[in-house]
Design a protein around this motif. Structure first.
Motif, PDB file in Angstrom:
ATOM      1  N   ARG A   1       0.855  -1.182   0.000  1.00  0.00           N
ATOM      2  CA  ARG A   1       0.000   0.000   0.000  1.00  0.00           C
ATOM      3  C   ARG A   1       0.894   1.236   0.000  1.00  0.00           C
ATOM      4  N   TYR A   2       0.705   2.077  -1.023  1.00  0.00           N
ATOM      5  CA  TYR A   2       1.437   3.339  -1.094  1.00  0.00           C
ATOM      6  C   TYR A   2       0.574   4.442  -0.488  1.00  0.00           C
TER       7      TYR A   2
ATOM      8  N   LEU B   1       6.136 -10.495 -11.536  1.00  0.00           N
ATOM      9  CA  LEU B   1       4.796 -10.381 -12.100  1.00  0.00           C
ATOM     10  C   LEU B   1       4.009  -9.422 -11.220  1.00  0.00           C
ATOM     11  N   LEU B   2       3.595  -8.317 -11.792  1.00  0.00           N
ATOM     12  CA  LEU B   2       2.999  -7.236 -11.013  1.00  0.00           C
ATOM     13  C   LEU B   2       1.547  -7.014 -11.393  1.00  0.00           C
ATOM     14  N   ALA B   3       0.683  -7.087 -10.386  1.00  0.00           N
ATOM     15  CA  ALA B   3      -0.723  -6.717 -10.551  1.00  0.00           C
ATOM     16  C   ALA B   3      -0.942  -5.371  -9.865  1.00  0.00           C
ATOM     17  N   VAL B   4      -1.549  -4.437 -10.578  1.00  0.00           N
ATOM     18  CA  VAL B   4      -1.765  -3.080 -10.052  1.00  0.00           C
ATOM     19  C   VAL B   4      -3.256  -2.789 -10.023  1.00  0.00           C
TER      20      VAL B   4
ATOM     21  N   LEU C   1       3.812   3.537 -11.800  1.00  0.00           N
ATOM     22  CA  LEU C   1       5.031   2.832 -12.184  1.00  0.00           C
ATOM     23  C   LEU C   1       5.654   3.493 -13.402  1.00  0.00           C
ATOM     24  N   GLN C   2       6.962   3.694 -13.328  1.00  0.00           N
ATOM     25  CA  GLN C   2       7.722   4.241 -14.451  1.00  0.00           C
ATOM     26  C   GLN C   2       8.926   3.348 -14.729  1.00  0.00           C
TER      27      GLN C   2
ATOM     28  N   TYR D   1      -2.301   0.677  -4.612  1.00  0.00           N
ATOM     29  CA  TYR D   1      -1.984  -0.691  -4.206  1.00  0.00           C
ATOM     30  C   TYR D   1      -1.315  -1.436  -5.359  1.00  0.00           C
ATOM     31  N   SER D   2      -0.366  -2.288  -5.034  1.00  0.00           N
ATOM     32  CA  SER D   2       0.211  -3.184  -6.035  1.00  0.00           C
ATOM     33  C   SER D   2       0.594  -4.490  -5.354  1.00  0.00           C
TER      34      SER D   2
END
Length: 242
Positions: free
Chosen positions: A89-90, A115-118, A124-125, A184-185
């Motif tokens: 959590r950001y 493997l990223l779920a957003v 994200l950059q 969240y990611s």
């Protein structure tokens, strides 16, 4: 060959069961009990881990084929892994790149694949290097990664970079919260066995493209990178405040 594949699948299932068992004492039971997390949090996250792990092995097969290897080449190197699934959590705070304020600073991932779920919010950059050296010192620029529904962002890590002799590049990335909203990611870090030897593969080495890295194990490389991170932090702590 079919029997060998079945044995590998059994080993993967045993590894997965052992990881779930080892993690049982670390679930946030208090937060579940008082309602801060949903009652089905544990089975929900465990089920997600099972599915994303299976996806990781499918991608691993595609990577092997892309590198002119047998599809099961990496299987024995990923049967005792230390995979990590993080739920992040950001905080709802705007980033300020000029002042060095980020949701997460620039880095590459140390392992094989991420493997990223957003969930909805961008941030994200990735860094896109310049094709040629610039006289003004401009070596590239940051690019926003679009948020796509029902899709994963897949990053190559340092181990894939070394195995492929730079045919796959470990992507430098960071998180910049431009909206100031909560974000969240859920990254899944899919990494090889700690004692697995990693060196440029014969299919990725030639006279024109000699090996760019010496052999190491994932555990040795991880310890090396953690040591560098610690030394950098200690140096920053010694610096006077700005």
């Amino acid at each position: 060959r079919q029997q060998q594949q079945q044995q590998r699948q059994q080993q993967q299932q045993q590894q997965q069961d052992a990881q779930v068992s080892a993690a049982a004492g670390f679930w946030p039971h208090a937060a579940i009990a008082d309602g801060r997390l949903p009652a089905d949090f544990v089975p929900l996250l465990s089920g997600y881990y099972d599915r994303v792990l299976a996806l990781g092995f499918k991608l691993l097969r595609l990577v092997a084929l892309a590198l002119a290897l047998e599809g099961d080449y990496f299987d024995g190197r990923f049967d005792r892994t230390m995979n990590v699934l993080s739920a992040i959590r950001y905080f709802p705070r705007k980033s300020d790149a000029r002042r060095g304020v980020f949701g997460c600073g620039a880095h590459t991932d140390y392992g094989m694949l991420t493997l990223l779920a957003v969930h909805g919010e961008p941030g994200l950059q990735i860094f896109k290097p310049a094709r040629e050296a610039s006289a003004d010192g401009d070596d590239g620029h940051w690019v926003d990664v679009p948020v796509l529904e029902d899709a994963f962002v897949v990053n190559a890590g340092e181990m894939l970079k070394r195995w492929s002799n730079d045919r796959f590049v470990a992507c430098l990335h960071r998180v910049v919260n431009a909206s100031g909203r909560e974000r969240y990611s859920i990254p899944f870090f899919f990494d090889p066995n700690m004692d697995c030897t990693v060196a440029p593969l014969p299919t990725c080495v030639s006279t024109e493209r000699p090996a760019r890295y010496g052999p190491t194990t994932y555990g040795e490389y991880l310890a090396y990178r953690y040591k560098l991170t610690g030394e950098t932090h200690e140096e920053e702590e010694r610096q006077p405040p700005r």
